[in-house]
Enzyme design. Structure first.
Site, short mmCIF file in Angstrom:
data_model
loop_
_atom_site.label_atom_id
_atom_site.label_comp_id
_atom_site.label_asym_id
_atom_site.label_seq_id
_atom_site.Cartn_x
_atom_site.Cartn_y
_atom_site.Cartn_z
N ASP A 12 0.81 -1.22 0.00
CA ASP A 12 0.00 0.00 0.00
C ASP A 12 0.85 1.27 0.00
O ASP A 12 0.42 2.31 0.52
CB ASP A 12 -0.97 0.03 1.20
CG ASP A 12 -1.74 -1.26 1.32
OD1 ASP A 12 -2.27 -1.70 0.29
OD2 ASP A 12 -1.79 -1.84 2.42
N GLY A 14 1.63 3.00 -2.55
CA GLY A 14 1.24 3.92 -3.65
C GLY A 14 1.91 3.54 -4.96
O GLY A 14 2.19 4.40 -5.79
N LYS A 15 2.14 2.24 -5.14
CA LYS A 15 2.82 1.78 -6.37
C LYS A 15 1.97 2.04 -7.61
O LYS A 15 2.49 2.35 -8.67
CB LYS A 15 3.12 0.27 -6.27
CG LYS A 15 4.13 -0.06 -5.19
CD LYS A 15 4.38 -1.55 -5.10
CE LYS A 15 3.23 -2.34 -4.53
NZ LYS A 15 2.91 -2.07 -3.12
N GLY A 39 -4.24 -4.24 -4.19
CA GLY A 39 -5.20 -3.23 -4.60
C GLY A 39 -4.44 -1.98 -4.99
O GLY A 39 -3.69 -1.44 -4.19
N HIS A 40 -4.57 -1.57 -6.24
CA HIS A 40 -3.86 -0.39 -6.70
C HIS A 40 -4.88 0.68 -7.10
O HIS A 40 -5.76 0.43 -7.92
CB HIS A 40 -2.95 -0.73 -7.89
CG HIS A 40 -1.80 -1.62 -7.49
ND1 HIS A 40 -1.04 -2.32 -8.38
CD2 HIS A 40 -1.28 -1.89 -6.27
CE1 HIS A 40 -0.11 -3.00 -7.73
NE2 HIS A 40 -0.24 -2.75 -6.45
N GLN A 218 2.12 -5.83 -3.20
CA GLN A 218 2.50 -5.89 -1.77
C GLN A 218 3.85 -5.18 -1.54
O GLN A 218 4.22 -4.33 -2.34
CB GLN A 218 2.54 -7.34 -1.26
CG GLN A 218 1.16 -7.99 -1.16
CD GLN A 218 0.74 -8.70 -2.43
OE1 GLN A 218 1.54 -9.34 -3.08
NE2 GLN A 218 -0.53 -8.61 -2.78
N ARG A 299 -6.26 0.43 8.01
CA ARG A 299 -4.84 0.11 8.10
C ARG A 299 -4.28 0.62 9.42
O ARG A 299 -4.67 1.68 9.88
CB ARG A 299 -4.07 0.75 6.95
CG ARG A 299 -4.43 0.17 5.61
CD ARG A 299 -3.64 0.81 4.48
NE ARG A 299 -4.14 0.37 3.20
CZ ARG A 299 -4.30 1.15 2.13
NH1 ARG A 299 -3.95 2.42 2.19
NH2 ARG A 299 -4.77 0.65 1.02
P1 IMP Z 1 -2.78 -12.90 1.85
O1 IMP Z 1 -1.86 -12.32 0.84
O2 IMP Z 1 -4.23 -12.69 1.54
O3 IMP Z 1 -2.46 -14.34 2.16
O4 IMP Z 1 -2.55 -12.11 3.24
C1 IMP Z 1 -1.35 -12.23 4.00
C2 IMP Z 1 -0.99 -10.89 4.64
O5 IMP Z 1 -0.59 -9.97 3.62
C3 IMP Z 1 -2.14 -10.20 5.37
O6 IMP Z 1 -1.60 -9.50 6.47
C4 IMP Z 1 -2.69 -9.22 4.37
O7 IMP Z 1 -3.34 -8.14 4.96
C5 IMP Z 1 -1.38 -8.79 3.69
N1 IMP Z 1 -1.56 -8.31 2.32
C6 IMP Z 1 -1.77 -9.05 1.21
N2 IMP Z 1 -1.85 -8.26 0.13
C7 IMP Z 1 -1.67 -7.01 0.55
C8 IMP Z 1 -1.60 -5.74 -0.12
O8 IMP Z 1 -1.72 -5.62 -1.35
N3 IMP Z 1 -1.38 -4.65 0.67
C9 IMP Z 1 -1.21 -4.75 2.01
N4 IMP Z 1 -1.26 -5.91 2.68
C10 IMP Z 1 -1.48 -7.03 1.95
#
Ligand code: IMP
Length: 424
Positions: A12, A14-15, A39-40, A218, A299
């Site tokens: 998150d 801001g990519k 999520g972008h 991520q 968050r």
């Molecule tokens: P998963 O990727 O759904 O298995 O989640 C594993 C961990 O990564 C959790 O803490 C999620 O909230 C975090 N996570 C997964 N994708 C994102 C992202 O795009 N942004 C922020 N946190 C993420």
């Protein structure tokens, strides 16, 4: 020159905005890991685009490719594709035939995995089936996109998967795998997206002398090998994953741009040394609109953790930094940066390996005076207040990498360029 854009914190950062900004000058934009857990958000002239799987380059009508390192939920992909097609006519999106699919039982297993953990040990996943889908990939049980071209062998693969998972699903009162329903849905999906599937040699064949932008999802602290394990996602989020996840050689990544916020956020559970459970944390969340794009979860917010970012810069092999959300700090009287930790009475300047120690460490801060004036929308470094510049230069010094751009609002053009991103 090819570039990879990757997050240096817990995602998150801001990519999406940076990829959108840069992609103007690239021929191809590639996603190489993760799935619709990402999520972008990109805002262009008051239109907000929310993307999960499709690279942000689509907004500039660039050719987009999802490499085999991605895990893809068919229903989600079709929805996202249809939505973006309403705004960008005939988007040029291609899918590697080697992509592993996320199917319904992966989401059920994600739920089961979380349900057997208690208290602080819960991961807080996005519940999109990401972990179980990657488990199947490494466990050689994935259904790949290319499997959809042969319904007979697909059926026999499903029979083995059903034998393996039905007892688990049943034990946790989840529906068993419905073989016919899965085959029916997948054959419908295949008829919808068949024309987008391409052989894995796509990049090598067509983009040898073209410019490629690799869009990470991520952040490094969520990397399954380098992050705050087990509170991580299930893919490699480091820059080198752009090569394995897309079918390019490592030497095809010429520049790695790391993205970091001017403070820190984390969604989901796990250690977060600089977390602020107070009014300042709340105000960062409010001003930064810190709600997950995927799950709408609030968050967690905290001060900039210099120790962590300095560490992730080394892991990622960073060439330059894009600093985002500087404007969120505008109203603060003072701003803190973590420069060391204390663990069991000793000062340390690295993140310890075990999550038990990561939960225990206490941040040691350096305090900076706030600038208490508006930086939102500033597009020129000279126009920043002196105290904001001092904060930025101090970060740069501490983390040991050059800040090449600063983002001062979610709008595409509210960006200060210190280095011409199209020249490096
Ligand atoms: P998963 O990727 O759904 O298995 O989640 C594993 C961990 O990564 C959790 O803490 C999620 O909230 C975090 N996570 C997964 N994708 C994102 C992202 O795009 N942004 C922020 N946190 C993420």
């Amino acid at each position: 020159m090819n570039k990879a854009v990757i997050g240096l914190q817990w995602g998150d950062e801001g990519k999406g905005k940076i990829v959108d900004y840069l992609s103007e000058n690239f021929d191809l934009v590639v996603r190489y890991q993760g799935g619709n857990n990402a999520g972008h958000t990109v805002i262009v002239e008051d239109i907000t685009y929310k993307l999960n799987l499709i690279p942000s380059g689509v907004i500039r009508d660039k050719i987009c490719f999802l490499g085999q390192g991605v895990v893809l939920d068919p229903e989600h992909f079709v929805n996202e594709y249809e939505k973006i097609s309403k705004r960008i006519s005939n988007p040029r999106i291609y899918l590697s035939s080697n992509i592993s699919l996320i199917l319904n039982y992966h989401k059920q297993l994600d739920k089961i995995n979380e349900s057997i953990l208690t208290g602080d040990s819960k991961i807080g996943t996005t519940a999109k089936g990401i972990g179980p889908a990657y488990q199947d990939k490494v466990g050689r049980k994935s259904i790949k996109l290319y499997d959809l071209d042969n319904m007979i062998s697909l059926k026999s693969k499903f029979e083995a998967i059903k034998k393996y998972y039905d007892p688990i699903l049943d034990a946790f009162d989840e529906n068993k795998i419905d073989l016919n329903q899965n085959i029916e849905r997948l054959s419908e999906f295949y008829s919808q997206i068949k024309s987008l599937i391409i052989d894995n040699s796509f990049i090598k064949k067509n983009f040898q002398n073209k410019k490629i932008l690799f869009e990470g999802a991520q952040g490094i602290l969520l990397d399954v090998d380098h992050g705050t394990y087990p509170f991580v996602t299930s893919s490699n989020t480091v820059a080198s994953s752009a090569a394995t996840g897309s079918g390019c050689g490592p030497n095809s990544i010429n520049y790695v741009l790391g993205i970091t916020k001017a403070y820190t956020t984390r969604v989901g559970s796990g250690p977060f040394p600089t977390e602020l459970n107070d009014e300042i944390g709340e105000s960062l969340g409010r001003r930064g609109k810190e709600f997950g794009t995927v799950t709408a979860r609030k968050r967690r917010c905290g001060w900039f953790d210099g120790v962590l970012v300095r560490q992730t810069i080394k892991i990622a092999g960073i060439n330059g930094i894009a600093l985002t959300k500087l404007d969120v700090l505008d109203e603060l009287d003072e701003i803190k940066v973590c420069i060391q930790y204390e663990l069991n009475g000793k000062k340390i300047d690295y993140l310890p390996s075990s999550s038990e120690d990561q939960f225990k460490i206490k941040p040691i801060y350096k305090t900076f005076p706030g600038w208490k004036s508006q930086t939102r929308g500033i597009r020129n470094i000279q126009d920043l207040p002196e105290k904001a510049k001092n904060y930025i230069y101090a970060l740069e010094d501490f983390i040991g990498a050059k800040i090449s751009s600063i983002s001062t609002s979610p709008e595409r053009d509210d960006t200060i360029l210190i280095e011409d991103p199209f020249k490096v």
